[in-house]
Write an enzyme that holds these catalytic residues in place. Structure first.
Site, PDB file in Angstrom:
ATOM      1  N   TYR A 113       0.833  -1.200   0.000  1.00  0.00           N
ATOM      2  CA  TYR A 113       0.000   0.000   0.000  1.00  0.00           C
ATOM      3  C   TYR A 113       0.869   1.253   0.000  1.00  0.00           C
ATOM      4  O   TYR A 113       0.364   2.355  -0.192  1.00  0.00           O
ATOM      5  CB  TYR A 113      -0.919   0.031   1.228  1.00  0.00           C
ATOM      6  N   TRP A 131       3.415 -10.126   0.836  1.00  0.00           N
ATOM      7  CA  TRP A 131       3.176  -9.989  -0.594  1.00  0.00           C
ATOM      8  C   TRP A 131       3.725 -11.194  -1.372  1.00  0.00           C
ATOM      9  O   TRP A 131       4.543 -11.970  -0.885  1.00  0.00           O
ATOM     10  CB  TRP A 131       3.781  -8.681  -1.106  1.00  0.00           C
ATOM     11  N   TYR A 177       5.979  -6.501  -8.819  1.00  0.00           N
ATOM     12  CA  TYR A 177       5.221  -7.070  -9.936  1.00  0.00           C
ATOM     13  C   TYR A 177       6.197  -7.428 -11.059  1.00  0.00           C
ATOM     14  O   TYR A 177       6.226  -6.766 -12.099  1.00  0.00           O
ATOM     15  CB  TYR A 177       4.167  -6.082 -10.438  1.00  0.00           C
ATOM     16  N   TYR A 189     -13.528  -7.856   2.674  1.00  0.00           N
ATOM     17  CA  TYR A 189     -13.189  -6.605   1.996  1.00  0.00           C
ATOM     18  C   TYR A 189     -14.284  -6.250   1.000  1.00  0.00           C
ATOM     19  O   TYR A 189     -15.135  -7.074   0.672  1.00  0.00           O
ATOM     20  CB  TYR A 189     -11.793  -6.646   1.360  1.00  0.00           C
ATOM     21  N   PHE A 201     -10.867   7.456   2.911  1.00  0.00           N
ATOM     22  CA  PHE A 201     -10.027   8.570   3.336  1.00  0.00           C
ATOM     23  C   PHE A 201     -10.861   9.844   3.414  1.00  0.00           C
ATOM     24  O   PHE A 201     -10.327  10.954   3.404  1.00  0.00           O
ATOM     25  CB  PHE A 201      -8.840   8.757   2.384  1.00  0.00           C
TER      26      PHE A 201
END
Length: 345
Positions: free
Chosen positions: A58, A89, A132, A219, A275
């Protein structure tokens, strides 16, 4: 279940507890000004949140950690009051990389331990500096996945006191059983973080996890944006659902608050991301009303068994200049041997 703003934690199988309502902290680094996570987490703590869901990818764990430390320093909370979830990750699955990855999170947070550390996805990528990794054709480079070996390294982190509880994310039943049946298992996964909301209620996975004392953390609990580059827009907007609207009117609540309360009453942890100061406050206001058993059953009947997101993917800055969409990445990941969503549940 008697839930209050001050007391809404549920037990985990290892003896620890997790608050049913948390704040998701992912923000697109392209559009999120620096300091946003810092200020929003501080506000959330003042509002009453004690559970924060974050991750190394993040790119803002340093802000989240600073917010937690500042609210400890000013006496608002103690460290034991805060529940922080971090994530391992895909490029850190090899056993020798697990503890260094967790230590990177602890260093960013400047905390001695995290409360929950989860395997973010059951798919390994090629280890290295890139989160990635890609080949010359732009295809992600996969790595052999040995989930049991990764789990044993996580168990060692728990034994070392770096994490209180261990869990997973986006695991299907087969992948959960692989861990639960692992010879010499020391610490069972206490949670599985998956997409879960009134249009995707996860009845089979939820029942399986309940039978195995695994808490579901949901989520996208109030749906997601309508960004067609990564969201399945064939699924109608959750917050416009007529049933949720009507129930909301009855209790003078929004559809978002009804959706959050629905999962909370089912024992599903919810981690809506926001946020927006107003929405952070708004999403916390789910403890002054209760849905009836009939209403819970009616909302469960809304299940369409359709995901808003094939995978909840966070793209690194390395990709921001590319024109490829999230959906292309998702399509490529679906050929990974451990892609979790080919199975029924």
């Amino acid at each position: 279940m008697d839930l209050t703003a001050e007391r809404h934690s549920v037990p985990l199988s290892d003896g620890n507890h997790i608050p049913l309502l948390g704040l998701g902290t992912y923000g697109d680094p392209r559009t999120t000004p620096r300091g946003t996570a810092l200020e929003c987490v501080k506000l959330a703590i003042d509002v009453g949140y004690r559970h924060f869901d974050g991750a190394l990818v993040y790119f803002n764990e340093h802000e989240v950690g600073q917010a937690i430390r500042e609210k400890i320093a000013d006496g608002t909370v103690q460290r034991k009051d805060i529940f922080y979830c971090g994530k391992l990750w895909n490029t850190f699955h090899p056993p020798e990389l697990v503890r260094p990855a967790l230590e990177r999170t602890l260093k960013a947070l400047k905390l001695d331990y995290v409360d929950l550390y989860i395997v973010e996805l059951p798919m390994a990528f090629k280890p290295g500096k890139e989160f990635y990794p890609e080949d010359q054709d732009g295809k992600h480079i996969y790595h052999h996945t040995d989930l049991c070996a990764t789990w044993e390294a996580l168990e060692a982190c728990k034994d070392a006191g770096l994490v209180k509880s261990l869990g997973v994310s986006n695991f299907n039943r087969r992948q959960l059983e692989l861990l639960l049946n692992k010879p010499g298992l020391k610490h069972r996964p206490v949670s599985n973080q998956v997409e879960c909301h009134p249009y995707f209620t996860q009845p089979k996975l939820l029942e399986y996890c309940r039978q195995n004392d695994i808490v579901i953390v949901g989520y996208c609990p109030i749906g997601s944006s309508r960004d067609a580059s990564w969201v399945n827009v064939k699924c109608p907007p959750l917050l416009e659902d007529e049933l949720l609207v009507s129930i909301g009117k009855k209790y003078k609540k929004s559809t978002a608050q009804v959706a959050l309360r629905f999962n909370a009453q089912r024992g599903v942890v919810v981690i809506p991301k926001s946020f927006s100061p107003e929405r952070i406050k708004h999403n916390f206001q789910i403890f002054d009303f209760s849905l009836t058993a009939e209403e819970i059953k009616a909302i469960e009947a809304l299940n369409k068994n359709i995901r808003f997101v094939e995978l909840l993917i966070q793209t690194s800055p390395h990709h921001y200049a590319r024109k490829a969409t999230f959906s292309l990445f998702q399509h490529r990941w679906s050929d990974h041997p451990e892609y979790p969503f080919h199975d029924d549940y």
